[in-house]
Motif scaffolding. Structure first.
Motif, PDB file in Angstrom:
ATOM      1  N   MET A   1       2.036  -1.751   5.132  1.00 19.05           N
ATOM      2  CA  MET A   1       0.923  -1.618   4.215  1.00 19.05           C
ATOM      3  C   MET A   1       0.925  -0.250   3.530  1.00 19.05           C
ATOM      4  SD  MET A   1      -1.537  -3.202   3.008  1.00 19.05           S
ATOM      5  CE  MET A   1      -2.990  -2.971   2.082  1.00 19.05           C
ATOM      6  N   VAL A   2       1.254   0.798   4.286  1.00 16.97           N
ATOM      7  CA  VAL A   2       1.281   2.142   3.717  1.00 16.97           C
ATOM      8  C   VAL A   2       2.319   2.235   2.598  1.00 16.97           C
ATOM      9  CG1 VAL A   2       1.773   4.576   4.242  1.00 16.97           C
ATOM     10  CG2 VAL A   2       0.423   3.207   5.828  1.00 16.97           C
ATOM     11  N   ASN A   3       3.449   1.547   2.780  1.00 15.35           N
ATOM     12  CA  ASN A   3       4.477   1.549   1.728  1.00 15.35           C
ATOM     13  C   ASN A   3       3.946   0.961   0.428  1.00 15.35           C
ATOM     14  OD1 ASN A   3       6.340   2.702   3.438  1.00 15.35           O
ATOM     15  ND2 ASN A   3       7.193   0.745   4.086  1.00 15.35           N
ATOM     16  N   TYR A   4       3.126  -0.089   0.533  1.00 12.89           N
ATOM     17  CA  TYR A   4       2.546  -0.700  -0.660  1.00 12.89           C
ATOM     18  C   TYR A   4       1.566   0.252  -1.339  1.00 12.89           C
ATOM     19  CZ  TYR A   4       4.615  -5.091   0.863  1.00 12.89           C
ATOM     20  OH  TYR A   4       5.501  -6.058   1.240  1.00 12.89           O
ATOM     21  N   ILE A   5       0.821   1.001  -0.544  1.00  9.13           N
ATOM     22  CA  ILE A   5      -0.126   1.968  -1.112  1.00  9.13           C
ATOM     23  C   ILE A   5       0.630   3.042  -1.889  1.00  9.13           C
ATOM     24  CG2 ILE A   5      -1.827   3.758  -0.525  1.00  9.13           C
ATOM     25  CD1 ILE A   5      -2.650   1.928   1.852  1.00  9.13           C
ATOM     26  N   TRP A   6       1.709   3.588  -1.276  1.00  8.01           N
ATOM     27  CA  TRP A   6       2.500   4.609  -1.966  1.00  8.01           C
ATOM     28  C   TRP A   6       3.151   4.030  -3.224  1.00  8.01           C
ATOM     29  CZ3 TRP A   6       1.530   9.380  -1.458  1.00  8.01           C
ATOM     30  CH2 TRP A   6       1.133   9.910  -0.232  1.00  8.01           C
TER      31      TRP A   6
ATOM     32  N   PHE B   1       1.990   1.646  -5.059  1.00  9.17           N
ATOM     33  CA  PHE B   1       0.916   1.534  -6.047  1.00  9.17           C
ATOM     34  C   PHE B   1       0.677   2.869  -6.746  1.00  9.17           C
ATOM     35  CE2 PHE B   1      -3.572   2.341  -6.926  1.00  9.17           C
ATOM     36  CZ  PHE B   1      -3.780   1.443  -7.962  1.00  9.17           C
ATOM     37  N   PHE B   2       0.602   3.956  -5.962  1.00 14.77           N
ATOM     38  CA  PHE B   2       0.361   5.272  -6.554  1.00 14.77           C
ATOM     39  C   PHE B   2       1.494   5.676  -7.498  1.00 14.77           C
ATOM     40  CE2 PHE B   2      -2.491   6.418  -2.795  1.00 14.77           C
ATOM     41  CZ  PHE B   2      -3.647   6.296  -3.554  1.00 14.77           C
TER      42      PHE B   2
END
Length: 195
Positions: A1-6, A8-9
């Motif tokens: 999930m953290v990879n998707y957040i990064w 996105f940014f």
């Protein structure tokens, strides 16, 4: 999930830069950020190697065993359900010692081993035991006496006084650890009443 957040940014930053016509600025920021990240990582590696080396010397000199003896009553109070000489106790004490010294990266493998040992004595394999929840609460509360990693980051960024964080860290860790223990003990009593 953290990879998707990064991701996105990064994509949002690229789109914002493209819409404003500042792709060059975006490219410069990406490369400057990567350069800064590598510089900080190398600074932290040297700092971590120093402290892990000192921790190894302390272990070989028997200082960690003495610290473990000092922590034993606290660990017995916090983890009453673990058998007295179970291997999980040693891993928990090592994890707590490393966390107290702010060596979070060094504490993680010991915390994982402690969880593995706790799972072996867990009667309900699909549910976290009381001891597992207590260990997680303590690690989440970030029990730290000397924030070595933060001091290292501050030194890497040429802080005027990298050690000034120690006082506020002690205050924050005292509050968060006390809150974690109180909430954990409250839930333990509540779960005993419900059984």
């Amino acid at each position: 999930m953290v990879n998707y957040i990064w991701l996105f940014f990064i994509v949002a930053g690229f789109i914002a830069a493209a819409l404003q016509g500042n792709i060059e600025l975006f490219s410069e920021a990406v490369f400057e950020g990567a350069k800064t990240g590598v510089t900080i990582c190398f600074s932290l590696i040297s700092f971590m190697v120093l402290w892990l080396g000192l921790l190894r010397i302390a272990e070989d000199a028997g200082l960690l065993k003495k610290l473990a003896i000092l922590l034993r009553p606290v660990v017995r109070f916090l983890f009453p359900t673990i058998p007295k000489d179970h291997p999980a106790i040693g891993y928990i004490m090592s994890n707590m010692s490393a966390n107290m010294l702010g060596l979070n990266n060094a504490a993680t493998p010991m915390g994982i081993k402690a969880m593995e040992e706790l799972q072996k004595i867990n009667p309900k394999k699909d549910t976290a035991s009381t001891a597992m929840c207590t260990l997680l609460a303590l690690n989440t509360s970030s029990i730290t006496i000397i924030p070595i990693t933060i001091i290292g980051i501050r030194m890497a960024n040429q802080s005027m006084d990298p050690f000034e964080i120690v006082g506020t860290t002690l205050m924050a860790t005292a509050i968060s650890t006390t809150a974690a223990i109180l909430v954990d003990k409250w839930y333990q009593r509540k779960s005993l009443r419900n059984e």
